[in-house]
Scaffold this active site. Structure first.
Site, PDB file in Angstrom:
ATOM      1  N   HIS A   1       0.836  -1.196   0.000  1.00  0.00           N
ATOM      2  CA  HIS A   1       0.000   0.000   0.000  1.00  0.00           C
ATOM      3  C   HIS A   1       0.873   1.248   0.000  1.00  0.00           C
ATOM      4  O   HIS A   1       2.042   1.210   0.376  1.00  0.00           O
ATOM      5  CB  HIS A   1      -0.935   0.023   1.209  1.00  0.00           C
ATOM      6  CG  HIS A   1      -0.224   0.018   2.524  1.00  0.00           C
ATOM      7  ND1 HIS A   1       0.237  -1.153   3.104  1.00  0.00           N
ATOM      8  CD2 HIS A   1       0.121   1.002   3.385  1.00  0.00           C
ATOM      9  CE1 HIS A   1       0.827  -0.875   4.256  1.00  0.00           C
ATOM     10  NE2 HIS A   1       0.768   0.431   4.453  1.00  0.00           N
TER      11      HIS A   1
ATOM     12  N   CYS B   1       2.125   3.905  11.769  1.00  0.00           N
ATOM     13  CA  CYS B   1       3.073   3.365  10.796  1.00  0.00           C
ATOM     14  C   CYS B   1       3.411   4.475   9.808  1.00  0.00           C
ATOM     15  O   CYS B   1       2.778   5.532   9.817  1.00  0.00           O
ATOM     16  CB  CYS B   1       2.490   2.144  10.078  1.00  0.00           C
ATOM     17  SG  CYS B   1       1.074   2.498   9.012  1.00  0.00           S
TER      18      CYS B   1
END
Length: 696
Positions: free
Chosen positions: A65, A202
């Site tokens: 992603h 993240c």
């Protein structure tokens, strides 16, 4: 807006056998759907994200992603692989692949949809339904949440079974009430449950952030612990209520980027790990938090004893070296914008008014709107003002990397003292490390609860600044200043073989990791030398050699893809076109796609060419006053024609080497594919088949 995923974005027979091929296959569906505008550009962003941290998860899941400017709207493509693809998960390859694409400026509503999917991936019934489904439209509906009972229809476990723990409030009063609520677990509980607050984050804040949150909540529920998570994702974050934090017995940080407003959690027993540890071993983290609280540990978050992978960080050895590098790189990363802004302003001032503009009087009292010299002096003095912050910023953010915000004050104070006593760049490095170490030492002391609130605001800045100031002024400042002066004198005295040898070393460093830590060390060394009002001749030569060598790798790859295009893939040839501009602009990272695909041939070739360029630049006596700019600051370079010759020579050497090495590999591959004892036509046919395979 369009639906996040449609049947056209589902591939139930994904034939790819590598993560790169899988990403390309799914991304091509996004292009066909009009969701991605530039396939190769988007895949480069996916690869860059993959380099930060593997995107494989336990349970056979891969979630490549990224956020990319080539994405028109939030999109998800799904592939199911029978061959299974390695995405770096601890338990092996993945059969379920989700390619998540978010626009660079995605709004919070869309990112919330993506975060919901990330949480669903932690549900075994959801993934089981995806494995059992045989219709792309049904899979798309499952992922969108349109068909919540599809799992049962496809033979997977009934959906209510997955929801039962969440709806068990009417059952027996046990400590397995929902752990994610901010309020206490329920009045029916026999005792107040153990309370934990957690933060997950993240690098992109799209998937791992929310998966870690879901995993921790599930583990806490099973352990009878009340846990509340603050997800610091790309869509921003909602701060936990101060009362919730105050009532917590322990804190868990599962993060790969800096926790924002970390001081809110000061004084709590803290478990500090990487975000993947929050996904893969949440029960251990919950147990560790309880154990720390039972032992009475009340250290501040800066006592983190785990690295990004959740493994213990040793006080010495390689792991300490990794942490030291991160601290230094934090300081350098915050310093570089000051170097670029100040250096380019000074270079522009010299271009307009000549080098004598450095002796101009203050423009505050003598500025004349119609005089070129006044504008040149203005630019020079603004740039010089930016330069005065270099060492304090370096020291301050090294300390920040070590001890978070409490380290800023002693770090900046120590850095400013380093400039006052002429300890320079070296003094700033030492001051930042000392400031961070002093603050970390102070944070280890146990203090009464009544004093915890003023520790980061009053006590720590006061004591740490006094200690750092004393050490810099009285103990170590003068020896460092003497060492800095000796180094400057040595650089000024470099000539002949010594200068060429230094140029070789700097060239090798600039091309070793193409913008990584080694490259940044060489660049910081060079910029530190010119970050003074009157840099030495040796420092100007070093800056010239560093920039010249850093331009070689992308220029060499661009030239190689032009002269021997058949040795490179179509994607590499396209990247080669962009590498011309990147190399000319002194952006070494332009060679990273080539190095990632073939490091054993590209990196050594780049290093040899960079060493040649660095050596020639030093031998020619080229100088540079600007810390960046590539060919666009050639007018500010001493010996500009010889400087360009040095870059050309290194580029040609690197190009020749990489073409030679790739040619050897090509011959070996062609020989391997030819039938033993076959004739020339058979060998040629085998070679053609190999080319087709590579193209596919």
């Amino acid at each position: 807006m369009s639906e996040l995923i449609t049947a056209d974005l589902v591939d139930l027979d994904l034939s790819a056998d590598t993560k790169e091929a899988a990403a390309r296959s799914l991304a091509e569906r996004m292009v066909a759907a009009g969701r991605v505008t530039d396939l190769d550009g988007f895949l480069a962003d996916v690869a860059a994200r993959e380099e930060q941290m593997p995107t494989g998860l336990d349970g056979g899941i891969g979630i490549p992603h990224c956020r990319s400017e080539h994405v028109t709207e939030p999109t998800l493509a799904f592939g199911r692989s029978t061959a299974r693809i390695d995405f770096g998960a601890p338990d092996g390859p993945a059969d379920l692949v989700f390619l998540i694409a978010a626009p660079a400026g995605a709004d919070s509503d869309h990112l919330t949809i993506l975060s919901s999917l990330a949480r669903s991936l932690m549900n075994a019934e959801f993934t089981g339904a995806l494995r059992a489904a045989d219709d792309p439209a049904r899979v798309a509906a499952l992922i969108r949440g349109d068909e919540e009972s599809s799992a049962a229809a496809d033979g997977a476990p009934e959906e209510p079974a997955a929801e039962e723990p969440k709806d068990a409030a009417s059952g027996p009063a046990e400590p397995t009430e929902p752990a994610g609520n901010a309020e206490p677990a329920g009045t029916a509980a026999a005792a107040v449950p153990f309370r934990i607050v957690a933060v997950t984050s993240c690098p992109t804040g799209i998937a791992h952030t929310y998966m870690a949150a879901e995993s921790l909540e599930n583990a806490a529920r099973e352990a009878g612990v009340e846990l509340v998570v603050e997800t610091q994702g790309s869509a921003g974050f909602e701060r936990l209520p101060a009362a919730t934090i105050a009532a917590a017995d322990a804190v868990i940080f599962a993060h790969d980027v800096e926790v924002r407003e970390k001081e809110r959690f000061a004084g709590k027993p803290t478990v500090d790990v990487g975000v993947k540890a929050g996904i893969n071993r949440p029960a251990e983290l919950v147990a560790e938090a309880r154990d720390k609280a039972a032992r009475g540990e009340t250290s501040a978050p800066a006592d983190a004893a785990d690295d990004a992978d959740g493994a213990p960080m040793d006080a010495g050895g390689d792991r300490f070296g990794t942490r030291l590098r991160k601290w230094l790189m934090t300081g350098v990363s915050y310093m570089v914008p000051f170097v670029a802004a100040g250096g380019l302003l000074i270079a522009l001032a010299f271009a307009i008014g000549g080098y004598e503009i450095a002796n101009a009087k203050s423009v505050a009292d003598h500025f004349v709107w119609t005089e070129t010299a006044s504008w040149a002096a203005l630019l020079f003095q603004i740039g010089s003002a930016a330069f005065t912050f270099l060492v304090p910023v370096l020291a301050g953010y090294i300390a920040y990397g070590m001890a978070d915000r409490p380290g800023l004050v002693p770090g900046f104070v120590g850095g400013f003292i380093a400039t006052t006593i002429k300890a320079g760049f070296l003094g700033g490095l030492v001051a930042g490390l000392i400031a961070g170490a002093v603050v970390m030492g102070i944070q280890r002391f146990k203090v009464p609860a009544a004093l915890r609130g003023i520790m980061p605001v009053v006590v720590i800045p006061l004591i740490s600044s006094a200690i750092v100031g004393f050490l810099m002024f009285v103990v170590i400042g003068k020896p460092i200043a003497s060492a800095q002066a000796a180094m400057t004198d040595w650089l000024n005295g470099l000539s002949g073989a010594n200068a060429i040898g230094l140029g070789v070393i700097l060239g090798l460093m600039m091309c070793f990791d193409l913008g990584g830590p080694v490259n940044k060390v060489a660049y910081a060394f060079a910029t530190g030398g010119i970050a003074v009002s009157n840099p030495s001749e040796g420092s100007l030569k070093i800056m010239a050699a560093v920039m010249a060598a850093g331009m070689v790798p992308p220029l060499a790859m661009a030239l190689a893809t032009t002269v021997r295009a058949k040795l490179f893939t179509k994607t590499e040839r396209e990247n080669g076109k962009a590498a011309w501009v990147l190399g000319a602009s002194f952006i070494s990272e332009g060679a990273i796609p080539f190095a990632a695909a073939d490091p054993l041939r590209v990196i050594p070739s780049s290093m040899v060419g960079g060493a040649v360029t660095g050596a020639l630049s030093m031998a020619f006596g080229c100088t540079l006053r600007a810390p960046h700019g590539g060919i666009f600051v050639v007018p500010l370079i001493g010996q500009p024609f010889l400087y360009l010759l040095a870059i050309l020579a290194g580029t040609v050497v690197s190009t020749g080497l990489v073409v030679f090495l790739k040619g050897l590999r090509k011959k070996a591959e062609d020989g391997a594919t030819a039938p033993a004892g076959g004739d020339a036509s058979a060998k040629g046919a085998a070679g053609d088949e190999e080319k087709v395979a590579v193209a596919v």
